[in-house]
Design an enzyme around this catalytic site. Structure first.
Site, PDB file in Angstrom:
ATOM      1  N   TYR A 146      -0.430  -1.998   2.714  1.00 27.56           N
ATOM      2  CA  TYR A 146       0.210  -3.695   2.097  1.00 27.56           C
ATOM      3  C   TYR A 146      -0.979  -4.598   2.350  1.00 27.56           C
ATOM      4  O   TYR A 146      -2.016  -4.575   3.071  1.00 27.56           O
ATOM      5  CB  TYR A 146       1.128  -4.318   3.299  1.00 27.56           C
ATOM      6  CG  TYR A 146       1.669  -5.672   3.088  1.00 27.56           C
ATOM      7  CD1 TYR A 146       1.031  -6.658   3.717  1.00 27.56           C
ATOM      8  CD2 TYR A 146       2.590  -5.740   2.181  1.00 27.56           C
ATOM      9  CE1 TYR A 146       1.621  -7.983   3.644  1.00 27.56           C
ATOM     10  CE2 TYR A 146       3.009  -7.045   1.750  1.00 27.56           C
ATOM     11  CZ  TYR A 146       2.544  -8.150   2.705  1.00 27.56           C
ATOM     12  OH  TYR A 146       2.954  -9.310   2.263  1.00 27.56           O
ATOM     13  N   ASP A 241      -9.641  -3.479   2.500  1.00 26.78           N
ATOM     14  CA  ASP A 241      -8.856  -4.827   3.014  1.00 26.78           C
ATOM     15  C   ASP A 241      -8.914  -4.882   4.271  1.00 26.78           C
ATOM     16  O   ASP A 241      -8.220  -4.479   4.956  1.00 26.78           O
ATOM     17  CB  ASP A 241      -7.370  -4.692   2.552  1.00 26.78           C
ATOM     18  CG  ASP A 241      -6.610  -5.742   3.040  1.00 26.78           C
ATOM     19  OD1 ASP A 241      -5.325  -5.708   2.538  1.00 26.78           O
ATOM     20  OD2 ASP A 241      -6.839  -6.303   3.847  1.00 26.78           O
ATOM     21  N   LYS A 269      -6.716 -13.716   8.992  1.00 27.76           N
ATOM     22  CA  LYS A 269      -6.233 -13.477  10.351  1.00 27.76           C
ATOM     23  C   LYS A 269      -7.033 -14.079  11.462  1.00 27.76           C
ATOM     24  O   LYS A 269      -7.239 -15.294  11.628  1.00 27.76           O
ATOM     25  CB  LYS A 269      -5.582 -12.149  10.646  1.00 27.76           C
ATOM     26  CG  LYS A 269      -4.458 -11.569   9.851  1.00 27.76           C
ATOM     27  CD  LYS A 269      -3.679 -10.649  10.172  1.00 27.76           C
ATOM     28  CE  LYS A 269      -2.825  -9.855   9.317  1.00 27.76           C
ATOM     29  NZ  LYS A 269      -1.525 -10.492   9.387  1.00 27.76           N
TER      30      LYS A 269
END
Ligand code: KE4
Length: 429
Positions: A146, A241, A269
């Site tokens: 994802y 990623d 994050k």
């Protein structure tokens, strides 16, 4: 005494009339595990407290950012001080330079970086950059990974897309995804096949160097090294990623941890310390085509805003001290070790993938190594397990396909309490 959720239930009812599913992000709904979500009113250290006053040992860490724990005193002070100097200037500020310097110093694959407001913006910009730099259109992603919700990446995507069974979302025209090729995680042949067929048309291969959105699935031996080789050989760019793994696995993310350097890195994050953030970076040569230096356009009103920079810097400064990564790893290993003993003792069909301070327990065995084997997990059992845990004051992610995260606020005492709750929750299954 059984926990009460009256206030959360009341809030959820109102929320459902105002926001789709009553939430601002699908994975926060408890749709995947049943019941209605608890509304958190405050959080401190390793603990969150809901509107009904129930206390939880939190293993969600807001899906990864809160590696220090909630409302860390230095992070809160940094945000307050920044806010008193203004919240956004629409002009560059010194903390953006400090953050850029720290990222460049930490990540071998980054000489130059651009801040964004989310991981989705980071990966969306990184794919555009790879296509612009190579002048090619095809991209390769992996089933179950994802990368946020950009149209052409919502193909067999993990996280909420898998949790709710919509790995490829409606509303995305076929023409947007027909240049998105799918490979299987940990299966280099599936990548070689695509390069044989599309070779010099592939701009980039994007992946989570440690998959964490189909549950945690580490790269098998040589998988990352072989991806590095095959992309180099075919003139395609390799995008890591590292929105989750960046500063989670080490101060240099997965690329430092495994010694495989991508062409482009995406972050998010942790670098925002709990405030909206993302970033993408690469060599000076690749980044030289990003506006306003070059023609590839990319922008954001609040990109690099002073509050997220202050929160991120306070987090990273504290993280990079007194062997905190060893502490995080050791604490996680004691929780995982204890959980493995419980699984064996209760003879439960379950397995764990764990790396540094993140892990997933899957209700399947052996431990999944790709999307197909992750999907074999018994999600009904996970739902019952999650609910049992919640009622004993332990908050795991409300989905089988997410990661459990530890923070520097968790203690051995929390781990012991958690193991007792895990034993009861699993025994009760
Ligand atoms: P955001 O746009 O949600 O900031 O980041 C997207 C993203 C990109 N790359 C990776 C590897 C990610 O894990 C994410 C976002 N992660 C999910 C949960 N695993 C965020 C939770 C949510 O969607 O609410």
């Amino acid at each position: 005494m059984k926990a009460q959720f009256t206030k959360s239930k009341k809030l959820y009812k109102i929320a459902q009339g105002l926001m789709p599913g009553g939430v601002n992000s699908p994975v926060r709904s408890f749709n995947a595990v049943g019941g209605s979500p608890v509304f958190i009113s405050k959080a401190k250290g390793a603990y969150t407290y809901d509107e009904d006053g129930n206390k939880y040992i939190d293993y969600m860490s807001s899906w990864g950012p809160l590696i220090l724990g909630h409302s860390d005193v230095d992070v809160v002070r940094a945000i307050k001080q920044a806010a008193e100097r203004g919240t956004s200037y629409g002009a560059p500020c010194a903390d953006e330079v400090v953050m850029a310097k720290l990222i460049v110093k930490s990540f071998p694959g980054i000489d130059m970086v651009r801040m964004t407001n989310s991981g989705t913006e980071a990966t969306m910009s990184a794919v555009r950059l790879a296509r612009a730099y190579t002048n090619r259109d095809y991209i390769v992603k992996f089933e179950g990974c994802y990368h946020g919700h950009a149209d052409y990446l919502l193909v067999q995507a993990g996280s909420g897309a898998t949790t709710f069974g919509t790995p490829s979302s409606p509303g995305v025209p076929k023409s947007f995804t027909d240049k998105t090729l799918l490979a299987k995680y940990n299966d280099i042949e599936s990548v070689e096949k695509l390069f044989k067929k599309y070779g010099d048309k592939i701009a980039t291969v994007i992946l989570e160097p440690v998959a964490a959105n189909m549950g945690v699935i580490p790269p098998q031996k040589d998988f990352l090294e072989n991806l590095r080789k095959i992309t180099k050989k075919n003139g395609a760019l390799l995008i890591f990623d590292e929105v989750i793994t960046g500063f989670r696995l080490s101060m240099g993310g997965a690329q430092k941890y495994f010694g495989v350097i991508p062409d482009i890195t995406c972050l998010g994050k942790i670098i925002g310390g709990g405030l909206p953030v993302g970033a993408f970076g690469a060599s000076r040569k690749i980044m030289s085509i990003v506006a306003p230096l070059g023609p590839m356009y990319q922008a954001g009103t609040l990109s690099g805003n002073p509050l997220a920079m202050a929160a991120g810097l306070a987090t990273l400064d504290k993280l990079n001290k007194n062997s905190n990564y060893t502490k995080l790893r050791d604490l996680t290993n004691s929780l995982v070790g204890g959980l493995e003993d419980i699984i064996r003792k209760l003879e439960i069909k379950a397995s764990i993938n764990s790396l540094e301070s993140m892990f997933t327990m899957f209700f399947t065995e052996p431990a999944p190594h790709d999307y197909k084997t992750a999907l074999a997990s018994d999600t009904k059992k996970y739902s019952k397990f999650f609910e049992n845990l919640l009622s004993t004051g332990i908050m795991f992610p409300p989905s089988q396909f997410e990661a459990v995260f530890l923070s520097l606020s968790h203690t051995e005492k929390d781990v012991d309490k958690t193991l007792n709750a895990l034993y009861k929750s699993l025994k009760d299954l």
